[in-house]
Design a protein around this motif. Structure first.
Motif, PDB file in Angstrom:
ATOM      1  N   ALA A  34     -16.852  12.363   6.299  1.00 51.92           N
ATOM      2  CA  ALA A  34     -17.173  12.425   7.720  1.00 51.92           C
ATOM      3  C   ALA A  34     -17.718  13.799   8.102  1.00 51.92           C
ATOM      4  CB  ALA A  34     -15.933  12.103   8.553  1.00 51.92           C
ATOM      5  N   GLY A  35     -17.095  14.852   7.549  1.00 52.43           N
ATOM      6  CA  GLY A  35     -17.550  16.204   7.842  1.00 52.43           C
ATOM      7  C   GLY A  35     -18.949  16.461   7.316  1.00 52.43           C
ATOM      8  N   THR A  36     -19.218  15.967   6.098  1.00 49.64           N
ATOM      9  CA  THR A  36     -20.546  16.141   5.512  1.00 49.64           C
ATOM     10  C   THR A  36     -21.597  15.404   6.334  1.00 49.64           C
ATOM     11  OG1 THR A  36     -19.572  16.320   3.300  1.00 49.64           O
ATOM     12  CG2 THR A  36     -21.919  15.825   3.427  1.00 49.64           C
ATOM     13  N   GLN A  37     -21.253  14.206   6.788  1.00 45.01           N
ATOM     14  CA  GLN A  37     -22.189  13.430   7.595  1.00 45.01           C
ATOM     15  C   GLN A  37     -22.465  14.109   8.927  1.00 45.01           C
ATOM     16  OE1 GLN A  37     -23.902  10.481   6.640  1.00 45.01           O
ATOM     17  NE2 GLN A  37     -25.025  11.226   8.435  1.00 45.01           N
ATOM     18  N   PHE A  38     -21.400  14.679   9.531  1.00 46.41           N
ATOM     19  CA  PHE A  38     -21.566  15.392  10.798  1.00 46.41           C
ATOM     20  C   PHE A  38     -22.469  16.611  10.613  1.00 46.41           C
ATOM     21  CE2 PHE A  38     -20.246  18.828  13.664  1.00 46.41           C
ATOM     22  CZ  PHE A  38     -20.458  18.220  14.899  1.00 46.41           C
ATOM     23  N   ALA A  39     -22.220  17.368   9.535  1.00 47.29           N
ATOM     24  CA  ALA A  39     -23.035  18.549   9.260  1.00 47.29           C
ATOM     25  C   ALA A  39     -24.480  18.156   9.010  1.00 47.29           C
ATOM     26  CB  ALA A  39     -22.480  19.305   8.058  1.00 47.29           C
ATOM     27  N   ALA A  40     -24.682  17.053   8.285  1.00 48.74           N
ATOM     28  CA  ALA A  40     -26.035  16.593   7.998  1.00 48.74           C
ATOM     29  C   ALA A  40     -26.774  16.228   9.277  1.00 48.74           C
ATOM     30  CB  ALA A  40     -25.981  15.392   7.051  1.00 48.74           C
ATOM     31  N   THR A  41     -26.056  15.571  10.197  1.00 48.59           N
ATOM     32  CA  THR A  41     -26.666  15.187  11.472  1.00 48.59           C
ATOM     33  C   THR A  41     -27.046  16.425  12.288  1.00 48.59           C
ATOM     34  OG1 THR A  41     -25.382  13.133  11.522  1.00 48.59           O
ATOM     35  CG2 THR A  41     -26.335  13.895  13.609  1.00 48.59           C
ATOM     36  N   GLU A  42     -26.131  17.405  12.327  1.00 53.47           N
ATOM     37  CA  GLU A  42     -26.386  18.634  13.075  1.00 53.47           C
ATOM     38  C   GLU A  42     -27.552  19.419  12.486  1.00 53.47           C
ATOM     39  OE1 GLU A  42     -24.692  20.003  15.933  1.00 53.47           O
ATOM     40  OE2 GLU A  42     -24.212  17.862  16.010  1.00 53.47           O
ATOM     41  N   MET A  43     -27.683  19.406  11.163  1.00 49.79           N
ATOM     42  CA  MET A  43     -28.744  20.157  10.497  1.00 49.79           C
ATOM     43  C   MET A  43     -30.056  19.386  10.412  1.00 49.79           C
ATOM     44  SD  MET A  43     -26.708  21.746   7.227  1.00 49.79           S
ATOM     45  CE  MET A  43     -25.228  22.752   7.406  1.00 49.79           C
ATOM     46  N   GLY A  44     -29.988  18.086  10.676  1.00 49.49           N
ATOM     47  CA  GLY A  44     -31.171  17.263  10.533  1.00 49.49           C
ATOM     48  C   GLY A  44     -31.556  17.061   9.082  1.00 49.49           C
ATOM     49  N   LYS A  45     -30.552  17.023   8.204  1.00 49.17           N
ATOM     50  CA  LYS A  45     -30.781  16.856   6.775  1.00 49.17           C
ATOM     51  C   LYS A  45     -30.006  15.648   6.271  1.00 49.17           C
ATOM     52  CE  LYS A  45     -30.960  21.924   6.065  1.00 49.17           C
ATOM     53  NZ  LYS A  45     -32.367  22.047   5.633  1.00 49.17           N
ATOM     54  N   ASP A  46     -30.294  15.246   5.023  1.00 53.29           N
ATOM     55  CA  ASP A  46     -29.470  14.194   4.441  1.00 53.29           C
ATOM     56  C   ASP A  46     -28.199  14.845   3.902  1.00 53.29           C
ATOM     57  OD1 ASP A  46     -29.718  15.041   1.631  1.00 53.29           O
ATOM     58  OD2 ASP A  46     -31.752  14.239   1.709  1.00 53.29           O
ATOM     59  N   PRO A  47     -27.131  14.073   3.651  1.00 50.26           N
ATOM     60  CA  PRO A  47     -25.846  14.650   3.228  1.00 50.26           C
ATOM     61  C   PRO A  47     -25.938  15.576   2.016  1.00 50.26           C
ATOM     62  CG  PRO A  47     -25.531  12.370   3.861  1.00 50.26           C
ATOM     63  CD  PRO A  47     -27.013  12.620   3.877  1.00 50.26           C
ATOM     64  N   GLY A  48     -26.751  15.221   1.038  1.00 52.39           N
ATOM     65  CA  GLY A  48     -26.885  16.063  -0.150  1.00 52.39           C
ATOM     66  C   GLY A  48     -27.464  17.425   0.183  1.00 52.39           C
TER      67      GLY A  48
END
Length: 210
Positions: free
Chosen positions: A45-59
């Motif tokens: 969940a944290g990785t997905q949230f960070a990805a959304t905030e950064m506009g990147k994919d989870p990886g």
């Protein structure tokens, strides 16, 4: 089965309870937590949230986190120990020690941008101070005699200095699947005025919640 906490109480006589320090000691094996079902869900969940905030994919987001921190947080075998000296006033006197495998990465440098940052040189040791909520928190980065890294944080400069002079205690050996250990050494004075509280405390010896 995910074991959330292990509450351990020693001899719960009123004399021992008042004399014991700290009041509560919590140790967390962050590596075991990351491998647990709950930890896995929170990391995802944290990785997905960070990805959304950064506009990147989870990886890509995880790669960015690793670059910023200077280490892979899932590979450091980190452990966290938090001591609370007074249950009635948990913030004052609280001490946290984050032990790392071999590196604290860029964390020390990242503190420079924290609100209210100050540095105090004490011999070869630098004590950092930040004040995110207006109240100072003192932080030190240390290397133990075994070469392991640790970060010590407390609301008191004296507490940080005293901790730096002591060796880091070993993480409690948890049963398989358990990642949190809570040692309860004292209770608030008002809790000791009724016998039911004392009886309940005595039952907490080697009790776990799964």
């Amino acid at each position: 089965v995910i074991c959330i906490a292990c509450l351990q109480a020693g001899w719960f006589s009123s004399v021992n309870l008042r004399a014991a320090e700290p009041a509560v000691s919590v140790q967390v094996d962050l590596d075991a937590f990351a491998k647990s079902k709950l930890g896995g869900l929170l990391i995802k969940a944290g990785t997905q949230f960070a990805a959304t905030e950064m506009g990147k994919d989870p990886g890509e987001a995880m790669d960015a986190v690793i670059e910023t921190l200077g280490f892979d947080p899932l590979q450091q075998r980190a452990r966290l120990a938090v001591d609370v000296m007074n249950i009635e006033d948990p913030i004052t006197g609280m001490k946290a020690v984050l032990s790392m495998k071999d590196s604290t990465g860029n964390l020390e440098g990242l503190l420079l941008a924290a609100p209210g940052y100050k540095a105090l040189n004490q011999g070869d040791q630098v004590i950092h101070s930040v004040a995110p909520d207006g109240e100072p928190v003192f932080i030190a980065f240390d290397t133990t005699s075994s070469g392991a890294k640790r970060i010590v944080a407390a609301a008191s400069l004296e507490t940080v200095n005293a901790t730096l002079q002591s060796s880091s205690g070993p993480l409690a050996k948890f049963p398989k699947g358990q990642f949190v250990n809570v040692q309860l050494m004292s209770l608030p004075q008002e809790a000791m005025e009724g016998t039911p509280a004392v009886a309940l405390a005595a039952l907490l010896d080697e009790t776990s919640i799964s």
